[in-house]
Design an enzyme around this catalytic site. Structure first.
Site, PDB file in Angstrom:
ATOM      1  N   TYR A 144       0.857  -1.194   0.000  1.00 31.59           N
ATOM      2  CA  TYR A 144       0.000   0.000   0.000  1.00 31.59           C
ATOM      3  C   TYR A 144       0.886   1.234   0.000  1.00 31.59           C
ATOM      4  O   TYR A 144       1.844   1.321   0.775  1.00 31.59           O
ATOM      5  CB  TYR A 144      -0.901   0.005   1.239  1.00 31.59           C
ATOM      6  CG  TYR A 144      -1.776   1.235   1.360  1.00 31.59           C
ATOM      7  CD1 TYR A 144      -2.813   1.461   0.451  1.00 31.59           C
ATOM      8  CD2 TYR A 144      -1.571   2.177   2.366  1.00 31.59           C
ATOM      9  CE1 TYR A 144      -3.613   2.587   0.553  1.00 31.59           C
ATOM     10  CE2 TYR A 144      -2.375   3.302   2.482  1.00 31.59           C
ATOM     11  CZ  TYR A 144      -3.389   3.503   1.564  1.00 31.59           C
ATOM     12  OH  TYR A 144      -4.186   4.617   1.675  1.00 31.59           O
ATOM     13  N   ASP A 239       9.263   2.817  -0.205  1.00 30.20           N
ATOM     14  CA  ASP A 239       8.227   3.443   0.593  1.00 30.20           C
ATOM     15  C   ASP A 239       8.467   3.027   2.040  1.00 30.20           C
ATOM     16  O   ASP A 239       8.064   1.947   2.472  1.00 30.20           O
ATOM     17  CB  ASP A 239       6.840   3.007   0.101  1.00 30.20           C
ATOM     18  CG  ASP A 239       5.720   3.652   0.916  1.00 30.20           C
ATOM     19  OD1 ASP A 239       6.024   4.273   1.957  1.00 30.20           O
ATOM     20  OD2 ASP A 239       4.546   3.511   0.512  1.00 30.20           O
ATOM     21  N   LYS A 267       4.279   8.923   8.842  1.00 32.87           N
ATOM     22  CA  LYS A 267       4.018   8.344  10.159  1.00 32.87           C
ATOM     23  C   LYS A 267       5.005   8.832  11.231  1.00 32.87           C
ATOM     24  O   LYS A 267       4.813   9.915  11.749  1.00 32.87           O
ATOM     25  CB  LYS A 267       3.933   6.825  10.044  1.00 32.87           C
ATOM     26  CG  LYS A 267       2.768   6.470   9.093  1.00 32.87           C
ATOM     27  CD  LYS A 267       2.312   5.040   9.068  1.00 32.87           C
ATOM     28  CE  LYS A 267       0.996   4.972   8.300  1.00 32.87           C
ATOM     29  NZ  LYS A 267       0.989   4.152   7.119  1.00 32.87           N
TER      30      LYS A 267
HETATM   31  C1  LIG Z   1       0.293   4.682   5.722  1.00 30.57           C
HETATM   32  C2  LIG Z   1       1.068   4.423   4.501  1.00 30.57           C
HETATM   33  C3  LIG Z   1       1.053   5.311   3.409  1.00 30.57           C
HETATM   34  C4  LIG Z   1       0.104   6.465   3.318  1.00 30.57           C
HETATM   35  O1  LIG Z   1       0.318   7.422   4.289  1.00 30.57           O
HETATM   36  P1  LIG Z   1      -0.895   8.439   4.653  1.00 30.57           P
HETATM   37  O2  LIG Z   1      -0.264   9.392   5.606  1.00 30.57           O
HETATM   38  O3  LIG Z   1      -1.968   7.580   5.251  1.00 30.57           O
HETATM   39  O4  LIG Z   1      -1.328   9.065   3.387  1.00 30.57           O
HETATM   40  C5  LIG Z   1       1.922   5.079   2.365  1.00 30.57           C
HETATM   41  N1  LIG Z   1       2.748   4.025   2.373  1.00 30.57           N
HETATM   42  C6  LIG Z   1       2.782   3.151   3.390  1.00 30.57           C
HETATM   43  C7  LIG Z   1       3.756   2.021   3.350  1.00 30.57           C
HETATM   44  C8  LIG Z   1       1.920   3.301   4.468  1.00 30.57           C
HETATM   45  O5  LIG Z   1       1.910   2.383   5.439  1.00 30.57           O
END
Ligand SMILES: *Cc1c(COP(=O)(O)O)cnc(C)c1O
Length: 431
Positions: A144, A239, A267
């Site tokens: 994701y 990511d 995060k």
């Molecule tokens: C949470 C998450 C996102 C998206 O971040 P948001 O602040 O919710 O837009 C992107 N990549 C990964 C791996 C994530 O866990």
């Protein structure tokens, strides 16, 4: 456990908020029951609107690695707040946070702050396309990357098949530029590059997959991806929105020793406030406006309160022994849950890496999204409900990680495992 007040609030929320929640998983759709409306948090604990107390392993989905209402974070926030909440002009704290991030992550020479992880991946993708003059993107099933059009594809199966739109509203022309491959599948990566090599702008990957449960990379997977990108002239984007500052101070790229061209963070770097970032090689980042032509901007980017919370959180993580403690906590969770499942006789596998852990009601191994989907949904649901009833707050989905924080003490973990023993016995009855 009474949930009357949460029920009432959910009803009221549904009248004015889409689905009653501001992010879909919060609605408890796949686990049933009423989503708990949270009133406050302290350390590793949260309290809901009915006054029920929980040991929390969600931590706002990762950011609260220093614990809820951490005194250092609150102090930094109060100091920043007293000076004003935002200026839309540069402030010194943005430099400080950028300096900490670039010194922690070996591949990141320059960064740009944004406000969410989705924004970070969207911007990194645009930069990769601009820098390579190519349009196709390789992503992995079950990873994701936020709700970005080009990255929001349903889990297809098969090897490097052309993706289909994963959500209504995503134009087919965007989705058609996205190639999907199974996570941890070196053969599929090679095939994708053989077929589309000179059209691929970038491969984007969670270096440890944290959105299909917790699925670590197999030895050689990230290395092969790096090599394929180099051979074809594509960029590699990690990511690290979950893994950055969670698996290790230097993120997954340090733990696994593979250097991406661009990195997305979120995060933890916002310490519970809205902040995220993308960054990487200097020659790439100088293509971003105003130095270069690749446009990306944000009214609230680098917000002083978010910078203060991020800096204070990283300050807690920089203290000696932080990662040893996080690692010990998540390892004890994975080992303890595994032992209990064995004793009770439930098919189960659990894993811990740094401050993250995960488990599946499946004998394992779980190497990719197809494996993860074979895990027993009914058993997860029963386990989740029993844990919640006993005051243990796990992510309300079987496709998420568990998050350890610096605030979890060993007595909290032992209390959690005692609850897990009861929950596992109930789970064993689910066929
Ligand atoms: C949470 C998450 C996102 C998206 O971040 P948001 O602040 O919710 O837009 C992107 N990549 C990964 C791996 C994530 O866990």
């Amino acid at each position: 456990m009474s949930t009357d007040r949460s029920k009432e609030l959910f009803k009221r929320a549904k009248r004015v908020i889409a689905g009653g929640v501001n992010s879909p998983v919060r609605a408890f759709g796949s686990v049933g029951g009423v989503p708990r409306f949270i009133e406050r948090g302290k350390g590793c604990r949260i309290w809901d609107a009915d006054g029920n107390e929980y040991i929390d392993f969600v931590g706002s989905w990762g950011p609260l690695i220093a614990g809820h209402a951490n005194p250092s974070v609150l102090k930094a926030l109060r100091a920043a707040m007293a000076l004003g909440t935002g200026f839309g002009a540069p402030t010194e704290r943005e430099i400080e946070l950028a300096e900490v991030i670039t010194s922690a992550l070996p591949s990141v020479q320059k960064i740009r702050m944004v406000s969410s992880g989705s924004e970070a991946t969207m911007s990194a993708l645009r930069l990769a396309r601009a820098a390579t003059g190519r349009e196709r993107v390789l992503k992995f099933e079950g990873c994701y990357h936020g709700h970005v059009d080009a990255l929001l594809l349903g889990a297809g199966s098969g090897v490097a098949t052309l993706g289909i739109p994963g959500s209504p509203g995503v134009p087919a022309c965007y989705a058609n530029l996205t190639i999907q491959a199974p996570y941890n599948d070196v053969g599929a990566v090679r095939q994708a590059f053989e077929r589309w090599g000179d059209e691929i702008a970038c491969a984007i990957v969670e270096p440890l997959a944290g959105n299909m449960g917790c699925v670590p990379p197999l030895p050689g997977f990230l290395e092969e991806l790096r090599e394929c990108c180099d051979r074809s002239g594509a960029l590699l984007i990690f990511d690290e929105v979950i893994t950055g500052f969670r698996l290790a101070w230097g993120g997954a790229q340090t733990l696994y020793g593979v250097k991406p061209d661009l990195t997305c963070l979120g995060k933890i770097v916002g310490g519970g406030l809205p902040a995220a970032a993308y960054g990487g090689r200097r020659d790439l980042m100088t293509q971003v406006a105003p130095d270069g032509p690749v446009y990306q901007a944000g009214t609230l980017s680098g917000n002083p309160l978010a910078m203060a919370a991020g800096l204070a959180t990283l300050g807690e993580l920089a203290k000696a022994g932080s990662y040893e403690r996080l690692g010990a906590t998540s390892q004890r969770m994975a080992d303890g849950l595994g032992e209990i499942a064995r004793e009770v006789g439930v098919e189960f596998t659990a894993v811990a890496v740094g401050g993250a852990f995960g488990f599946f009601f499946h004998p394992g191994p779980v190497r990719n999204f197809a494996d993860a989907q074979k895990a027993h949904a009914g058993r997860f649901k029963r386990f989740f409900q029993s844990m919640l009833e006993q005051g243990i707050y796990l992510a309300p989905s079987r496709f998420e990680c568990g998050f350890a924080s610096l605030a979890h003490q060993s007595r909290d973990i032992e209390a959690t495992l005692a609850a897990a023993r009861i929950a596992m016995q109930k789970t064993a009855r689910v066929r």
